[in-house]
Each structure stands twice: as C-alpha cells, then as structure tokens.
Design a protein around this motif. Structure first.
Motif, PDB file in Angstrom:
ATOM      1  N   SER A 140       0.842  -1.199   0.000  1.00 47.78           N
ATOM      2  CA  SER A 140       0.000   0.000   0.000  1.00 47.78           C
ATOM      3  C   SER A 140       0.878   1.250   0.000  1.00 47.78           C
ATOM      4  N   THR A 141       0.314   2.347  -0.451  1.00 42.99           N
ATOM      5  CA  THR A 141       1.069   3.596  -0.543  1.00 42.99           C
ATOM      6  C   THR A 141       1.279   4.200   0.835  1.00 42.99           C
ATOM      7  N   GLN A 142       2.464   4.701   1.066  1.00 43.97           N
ATOM      8  CA  GLN A 142       2.792   5.436   2.290  1.00 43.97           C
ATOM      9  C   GLN A 142       3.031   6.888   1.899  1.00 43.97           C
ATOM     10  N   TYR A 143       2.395   7.799   2.580  1.00 43.46           N
ATOM     11  CA  TYR A 143       2.436   9.206   2.180  1.00 43.46           C
ATOM     12  C   TYR A 143       3.477   9.945   3.026  1.00 43.46           C
ATOM     13  N   LEU A 144       4.587  10.318   2.388  1.00 45.30           N
ATOM     14  CA  LEU A 144       5.706  10.942   3.091  1.00 45.30           C
ATOM     15  C   LEU A 144       5.614  12.458   3.124  1.00 45.30           C
ATOM     16  N   CYS A 145       4.763  13.046   2.290  1.00 44.35           N
ATOM     17  CA  CYS A 145       4.622  14.501   2.247  1.00 44.35           C
ATOM     18  C   CYS A 145       3.484  14.928   3.168  1.00 44.35           C
ATOM     19  N   LYS A 146       3.669  16.060   3.834  1.00 44.75           N
ATOM     20  CA  LYS A 146       2.670  16.547   4.770  1.00 44.75           C
ATOM     21  C   LYS A 146       2.480  18.052   4.616  1.00 44.75           C
ATOM     22  N   PHE A 168     -12.505  11.032  10.759  1.00 47.37           N
ATOM     23  CA  PHE A 168     -11.741  12.194  10.289  1.00 47.37           C
ATOM     24  C   PHE A 168     -10.886  11.834   9.074  1.00 47.37           C
ATOM     25  N   ARG A 169     -11.362  10.858   8.308  1.00 50.02           N
ATOM     26  CA  ARG A 169     -10.566  10.349   7.180  1.00 50.02           C
ATOM     27  C   ARG A 169     -10.183  11.453   6.193  1.00 50.02           C
ATOM     28  N   LYS A 170     -11.133  12.285   5.821  1.00 48.48           N
ATOM     29  CA  LYS A 170     -10.843  13.342   4.840  1.00 48.48           C
ATOM     30  C   LYS A 170      -9.828  14.344   5.388  1.00 48.48           C
ATOM     31  N   ARG A 171      -9.948  14.646   6.670  1.00 49.72           N
ATOM     32  CA  ARG A 171      -8.998  15.576   7.270  1.00 49.72           C
ATOM     33  C   ARG A 171      -7.580  14.994   7.256  1.00 49.72           C
ATOM     34  N   LEU A 172      -7.439  13.732   7.620  1.00 52.68           N
ATOM     35  CA  LEU A 172      -6.125  13.098   7.630  1.00 52.68           C
ATOM     36  C   LEU A 172      -5.564  12.960   6.222  1.00 52.68           C
ATOM     37  N   GLN A 173      -6.426  12.666   5.267  1.00 53.65           N
ATOM     38  CA  GLN A 173      -5.963  12.565   3.880  1.00 53.65           C
ATOM     39  C   GLN A 173      -5.452  13.913   3.383  1.00 53.65           C
ATOM     40  N   ARG A 174      -6.108  14.985   3.788  1.00 54.07           N
ATOM     41  CA  ARG A 174      -5.635  16.309   3.390  1.00 54.07           C
ATOM     42  C   ARG A 174      -4.281  16.607   4.035  1.00 54.07           C
ATOM     43  N   TYR A 175      -4.138  16.262   5.316  1.00 54.98           N
ATOM     44  CA  TYR A 175      -2.854  16.458   6.000  1.00 54.98           C
ATOM     45  C   TYR A 175      -1.742  15.699   5.278  1.00 54.98           C
ATOM     46  N   GLU A 176      -2.037  14.507   4.808  1.00 58.37           N
ATOM     47  CA  GLU A 176      -1.058  13.686   4.091  1.00 58.37           C
ATOM     48  C   GLU A 176      -0.940  14.050   2.618  1.00 58.37           C
ATOM     49  N   MET A 177      -1.620  15.122   2.192  1.00 53.15           N
ATOM     50  CA  MET A 177      -1.523  15.641   0.836  1.00 53.15           C
ATOM     51  C   MET A 177      -1.946  14.619  -0.222  1.00 53.15           C
ATOM     52  N   ARG A 178      -2.909  13.796   0.110  1.00 50.72           N
ATOM     53  CA  ARG A 178      -3.354  12.781  -0.849  1.00 50.72           C
ATOM     54  C   ARG A 178      -4.060  13.413  -2.054  1.00 50.72           C
ATOM     55  N   ASP A 179      -4.492  14.656  -1.895  1.00 47.28           N
ATOM     56  CA  ASP A 179      -5.115  15.351  -3.025  1.00 47.28           C
ATOM     57  C   ASP A 179      -4.085  15.879  -4.010  1.00 47.28           C
ATOM     58  N   GLN A 180      -2.816  15.852  -3.652  1.00 44.66           N
ATOM     59  CA  GLN A 180      -1.745  16.389  -4.490  1.00 44.66           C
ATOM     60  C   GLN A 180      -0.715  15.330  -4.883  1.00 44.66           C
ATOM     61  N   ILE A 181      -0.456  14.402  -3.995  1.00 38.83           N
ATOM     62  CA  ILE A 181       0.655  13.462  -4.173  1.00 38.83           C
ATOM     63  C   ILE A 181       0.141  12.176  -4.809  1.00 38.83           C
ATOM     64  N   ALA A 182       0.622  11.875  -5.988  1.00 40.90           N
ATOM     65  CA  ALA A 182       0.192  10.656  -6.693  1.00 40.90           C
ATOM     66  C   ALA A 182       1.368  10.104  -7.488  1.00 40.90           C
ATOM     67  N   ASP A 183       1.219  10.019  -8.792  1.00 40.88           N
ATOM     68  CA  ASP A 183       2.264   9.432  -9.635  1.00 40.88           C
ATOM     69  C   ASP A 183       2.932  10.458 -10.540  1.00 40.88           C
ATOM     70  N   THR A 184       2.764  11.728 -10.226  1.00 38.06           N
ATOM     71  CA  THR A 184       3.406  12.779 -11.004  1.00 38.06           C
ATOM     72  C   THR A 184       4.254  13.650 -10.103  1.00 38.06           C
ATOM     73  N   LEU A 185       5.229  14.254 -10.687  1.00 35.54           N
ATOM     74  CA  LEU A 185       6.131  15.151  -9.966  1.00 35.54           C
ATOM     75  C   LEU A 185       5.340  16.257  -9.265  1.00 35.54           C
TER      76      LEU A 185
END
Length: 275
Positions: A140-146, A168-185
């Motif tokens: 599974s993906t581990q989110y290193l950016c915050k 608080f799933r959406k809040r934690l996902q935002r903290y982990e930048m899941r809306d920005q961090i994927a498979d692109t630079l």
C-alpha cells in the motif's frame, strides 16, 4: 531562493550516505544495505561512501557490516551513545559529497532509485531535496509529504483508534496531501519524511544539518521547513522505496515521551496550530 554552492560539498565523493542505527535488527538493516548496494551498482561508475553511525551504547562488533558490504567504502562511527537521530547524522555533515542521502535503516529502495534521483537533480538544478514515492511492506502507498501540522492532526494520526480515524478520514488525507501526491512530480511539499532525504550536499551543509535538540521525531519537520526557505523540495515518484517505520504510539512509553518532547520543541520554534 539562494543560489547553491554557498558551502562546497566534499569533492571526493559524488554521493555520500548516512545511516543512523540503534540496536538494529540485523535482518532489516541487512536488507536496507543490500538494496543500497544494488542501487549504487545501477549508477556505476560513481564515487560513493557509506557512513553508519551507531547510537547503540557499548557495541564493539561491526565486522558483520563490513562483511556484508565488502566492496563499498564504509566508515562506522560508534562509541558516542544515543545522541539522537539528528545529532548522529550531523557527525558526518562536513563530509557530505556532491549529493547526500539520509537513509533510515528500515528502508529498501528500488534498484534504479538512486539513478532516478541523480537524473532528476541533473535535469532540475532548482531542486535541493528529493522525497520519494513510498510503499508499506504490504504494497500500500505510504504518504511521506505533509502539510503544516495541527496538534489535532498529529494526535489523530499517531494515537487515535481506527474508528476515530475513520471519522476524520478526509482531514487526515488532506494532512497527508493525498489530493496532491500521486504518480506525477510535485514541487514544494511543506514537510517530507526523514526516512529518505536526498540532498544536494551544499544545501545540506548550508542548513547545518539537523537541529540536534530533537532526539527523535520532528527533526524532519524542522529541516523540511528550513530547506523550503532556501531551495525547492520535490516529490519524485520515479524514486521508489519501501519503508517499514512509523507508529510511535505502538512502540511504548519512551517513544511517546520523545514524541511529546519533540512536539513541544517544534511548536515553540514554529507557529502553534491547534486545529
């Protein structure tokens, strides 16, 4: 942004690597170092040196490390006791090469990870620090950016039971930048993990390394914020690792105390954000 080369990196090595250990699991550390060796072989010819800084008190046997990596220039620094992750990494600050990798002892990198990191730095001179795409051991993906953390986010993520986290799933996902961090630079994440930090050596020296006040935890938050003031940080998904770490709350009372101590240092240095 200031220009690079304010402080000159060690010209003897194109890349240096520091790995701080404390009572290491030999199997886990061995896998980390073997993956490092494979990744270095993908970049040859390359002048590289590994520094293993052992914070374990009263350890004299390091021959197994030398036997594990017979062909890699290796220097072992030991006998100083548990001075903390940041201070231990700083012991080789003045020896950083053109590029310097801060590597956790529980990280396995893909064979082309360093090759990809070096290529990115060559093609993007504005970048001073790379963070990779990370996976948990289960794939599974581990989110290193915050994003900049609120105390509430840290308590949720580190100590709340799973049922509360789901609320608080959406809040934690935002903290982990899941809306920005994927498979692109992605450029300029505010905070990145200390498990794999690929610096330009001159930037690392200019920063003065890690703040030694942090014995454990938050030292990567601090150095990320300081790095972002003088250069650009890049999330580079072509650089891939597997990381076993994290989970301070599950490691016992001593780790919880260190987490609280470091949080106090961090929030008395940077703006306090409660929610």
């Amino acid at each position: 942004m200031v220009e690079h080369n304010v402080l000159i990196a060690n010209p003897d090595y194109e890349i240096t690597i520091s790995v701080v250990i404390f009572k290491p699991d030999r199997l886990v550390l061995g896998n980390t170092l073997k993956s490092l060796q494979r990744a270095l072989e993908e970049t040859t010819p390359l002048r590289a040196k590994l520094y293993v800084i052992d914070n374990t008190p009263d350890v004299s046997d390091h021959n197994w490390l030398r036997e594990l990596l017979p062909d890699l220039p290796l220097e072992i620094i030991a006998g100083h006791g548990n001075i903390g992750f940041g201070a231990a990494n700083n012991m080789v600050l003045d020896r950083a090469g053109k590029f310097h990798l801060v590597l956790n002892p529980d990280v396995e990198m893909q064979p082309d990870a360093l090759k990809q990191a070096l290529a990115f730095m060559t093609e993007n001179p504005a970048g001073g620090l790379i963070t990779p795409k990370a996976f948990n051991p289960d794939g599974s993906t581990q989110y290193l950016c915050k994003r900049y953390p609120a105390i509430f986010d840290l308590l949720l993520r580190g100590f709340a039971p799973n049922g509360i986290k789901k609320l608080f799933r959406k809040r934690l996902q935002r903290y982990e930048m899941r809306d920005q961090i994927a498979d692109t630079l992605f450029w300029d994440p505010p905070i990145v993990s200390g498990c794999f930090m690929f610096f330009r050596g001159d930037i690392y020296k200019q920063l003065g390394g890690f703040d030694p006040r942090y014995l454990l935890y938050f030292e990567d938050f601090d150095i990320s914020l300081r790095t972002g003031k003088i250069t650009r940080i890049a999330y580079v998904p072509a650089v891939k690792i597997v990381h076993e770490g994290g989970h301070a709350a599950s490691k016992g009372l001593w780790h919880i105390r260190q987490f609280a101590r470091s949080a106090f240092i961090f929030y008395t240095t940077y703006p306090l954000k409660l929610f």
